[in-house]
Scaffold this active site. Sequence first.
Site, PDB file in Angstrom:
ATOM      1  N   ASN A  13      -2.701  -2.526 -14.139  1.00 46.49           N
ATOM      2  CA  ASN A  13      -3.509  -2.015 -13.029  1.00 46.49           C
ATOM      3  C   ASN A  13      -2.938  -0.659 -12.629  1.00 46.49           C
ATOM      4  O   ASN A  13      -1.880  -0.594 -12.018  1.00 46.49           O
ATOM      5  CB  ASN A  13      -3.430  -3.029 -11.870  1.00 46.49           C
ATOM      6  CG  ASN A  13      -4.052  -2.514 -10.590  1.00 46.49           C
ATOM      7  OD1 ASN A  13      -4.757  -1.507 -10.592  1.00 46.49           O
ATOM      8  ND2 ASN A  13      -3.782  -3.199  -9.487  1.00 46.49           N
ATOM      9  N   LYS A  15      -4.023   1.410 -10.513  1.00 42.25           N
ATOM     10  CA  LYS A  15      -4.274   1.745  -9.104  1.00 42.25           C
ATOM     11  C   LYS A  15      -4.789   3.192  -8.988  1.00 42.25           C
ATOM     12  O   LYS A  15      -5.535   3.635  -9.853  1.00 42.25           O
ATOM     13  CB  LYS A  15      -3.009   1.496  -8.275  1.00 42.25           C
ATOM     14  CG  LYS A  15      -2.461   0.082  -8.501  1.00 42.25           C
ATOM     15  CD  LYS A  15      -1.412  -0.329  -7.523  1.00 42.25           C
ATOM     16  CE  LYS A  15      -0.954  -1.748  -7.840  1.00 42.25           C
ATOM     17  NZ  LYS A  15      -0.046  -2.301  -6.856  1.00 42.25           N
ATOM     18  N   HIS A 100      -7.979  -7.603  -4.754  1.00 43.63           N
ATOM     19  CA  HIS A 100      -6.570  -7.194  -4.771  1.00 43.63           C
ATOM     20  C   HIS A 100      -6.094  -7.066  -3.324  1.00 43.63           C
ATOM     21  O   HIS A 100      -6.856  -6.633  -2.447  1.00 43.63           O
ATOM     22  CB  HIS A 100      -6.409  -5.862  -5.514  1.00 43.63           C
ATOM     23  CG  HIS A 100      -4.963  -5.529  -5.776  1.00 43.63           C
ATOM     24  ND1 HIS A 100      -4.151  -5.032  -4.781  1.00 43.63           N
ATOM     25  CD2 HIS A 100      -4.196  -5.665  -6.878  1.00 43.63           C
ATOM     26  CE1 HIS A 100      -2.931  -4.874  -5.281  1.00 43.63           C
ATOM     27  NE2 HIS A 100      -2.932  -5.243  -6.554  1.00 43.63           N
ATOM     28  N   GLU A 102      -4.377  -4.966  -1.882  1.00 40.27           N
ATOM     29  CA  GLU A 102      -4.500  -3.615  -1.311  1.00 40.27           C
ATOM     30  C   GLU A 102      -5.931  -3.370  -0.815  1.00 40.27           C
ATOM     31  O   GLU A 102      -6.137  -2.670   0.176  1.00 40.27           O
ATOM     32  CB  GLU A 102      -4.065  -2.572  -2.352  1.00 40.27           C
ATOM     33  CG  GLU A 102      -2.541  -2.592  -2.510  1.00 40.27           C
ATOM     34  CD  GLU A 102      -2.020  -2.184  -3.868  1.00 40.27           C
ATOM     35  OE1 GLU A 102      -2.769  -1.593  -4.667  1.00 40.27           O
ATOM     36  OE2 GLU A 102      -0.837  -2.478  -4.145  1.00 40.27           O
ATOM     37  N   GLU A 170      -0.609 -12.978  -6.694  1.00 45.19           N
ATOM     38  CA  GLU A 170       0.234 -11.820  -6.402  1.00 45.19           C
ATOM     39  C   GLU A 170       0.765 -11.915  -4.975  1.00 45.19           C
ATOM     40  O   GLU A 170       0.049 -11.539  -4.020  1.00 45.19           O
ATOM     41  CB  GLU A 170      -0.574 -10.525  -6.541  1.00 45.19           C
ATOM     42  CG  GLU A 170      -1.108 -10.281  -7.935  1.00 45.19           C
ATOM     43  CD  GLU A 170      -1.364  -8.797  -8.166  1.00 45.19           C
ATOM     44  OE1 GLU A 170      -0.796  -8.261  -9.117  1.00 45.19           O
ATOM     45  OE2 GLU A 170      -2.093  -8.185  -7.374  1.00 45.19           O
ATOM     46  N   GLY A 176       5.030  -3.921  -5.804  1.00 46.08           N
ATOM     47  CA  GLY A 176       5.607  -2.587  -5.687  1.00 46.08           C
ATOM     48  C   GLY A 176       6.950  -2.535  -4.984  1.00 46.08           C
ATOM     49  O   GLY A 176       7.427  -1.460  -4.631  1.00 46.08           O
ATOM     50  N   SER A 215       5.718  -6.798  -9.142  1.00 44.76           N
ATOM     51  CA  SER A 215       7.016  -6.320  -9.659  1.00 44.76           C
ATOM     52  C   SER A 215       7.401  -6.916 -11.004  1.00 44.76           C
ATOM     53  O   SER A 215       8.585  -7.146 -11.266  1.00 44.76           O
ATOM     54  CB  SER A 215       8.131  -6.547  -8.627  1.00 44.76           C
ATOM     55  OG  SER A 215       7.925  -5.725  -7.492  1.00 44.76           O
TER      56      SER A 215
HETATM   57  P1  PGA Z   1       3.396  -3.918  -9.171  1.00 39.58           P
HETATM   58  O1  PGA Z   1       1.855  -4.146  -8.782  1.00 39.58           O
HETATM   59  O2  PGA Z   1       3.572  -4.437 -10.584  1.00 39.58           O
HETATM   60  O3  PGA Z   1       3.613  -2.444  -9.060  1.00 39.58           O
HETATM   61  O4  PGA Z   1       4.211  -4.722  -8.214  1.00 39.58           O
HETATM   62  C1  PGA Z   1       1.159  -5.300  -9.181  1.00 39.58           C
HETATM   63  C2  PGA Z   1      -0.254  -5.259  -8.653  1.00 39.58           C
HETATM   64  O5  PGA Z   1      -0.454  -4.877  -7.500  1.00 39.58           O
HETATM   65  O6  PGA Z   1      -1.207  -5.602  -9.377  1.00 39.58           O
END
Ligand code: PGA
Length: 255
Positions: A13, A15, A100, A102, A170, A176, A215
């Site tokens: 992803n 983003k 997601h 976010e 997640e 992140g 992560s």
């Molecule tokens: P990350 O993000 O691997 O940077 O923690 C995962 C995600 O939000 O899909």
Amino acid sequence: MIDEIPRTLVVGNWKMNGVTVSLDQVDGVVEGLANFMNAEVDVAFCPPATLLAAMSARAAGTPLLTGGQDCHADEAGAHTGDISAAMLSDAGAHFCIVGHSERRADHGESDALVRHKALAAIGAGLVAIICVGESAAERQAGKALDVVMGQLAASVPDDAAARDVVIAYEPVWAIGTGLVPSVDDVAEMHGAMRDALVKRFGEGGNGFRILYGGSVKADNAGDLLNVDNVDGALVGGASLKVIDFLGILATYRQG
Ligand code: PGA
């Protein structure tokens, strides 16, 4: 729609990273994938929408699949700035991430909206990757299982099937941050999600791929992705560099 029996799936992803991250990534990953040809793994990138068509064209004829990061719940119409599932499909996508954390946080997306987006994605022939996960406060309060079970029940459509829906667990606090849940906590959550899917969809519930995300890096993938009922990964930061992403895929190397 992907017709074969669902296999392990690793999704990158990107983003909102689409200027400094280059489409050359595609060639690097495809080259690396040549070393994994005997591994039962589907691999996809979900780039920003502006790069989707170009990436799909670049990946055509290779094992690399592509997807969108979000879609509108409606098929078409007056929604300035939004993108429909059919438009993603037209740009070559196989998948669409919906719900997601976010988007749930930045755009106030509810479970009901996420479910409608999943239906829109499926209706356009895409596989919906439906994201769920608890916040740090919810985990600290001992509510992680309840929160995730609630999101799963309300975000996954009633007529979902393994061929058109993938679930991604997640934990919001792991995205992140470099923090990851313990292997036991991942096993508990994925086991509970599997039980809930089987209860709701019968035997078919065993076919859904349940990804772990948050992560995931090359150095923890071996632990996190070998847990029971973890059928792959949703990868953010570590999908932005070929070497990091291939390091995660190496978890599945066979022979
Ligand atoms: P990350 O993000 O691997 O940077 O923690 C995962 C995600 O939000 O899909």
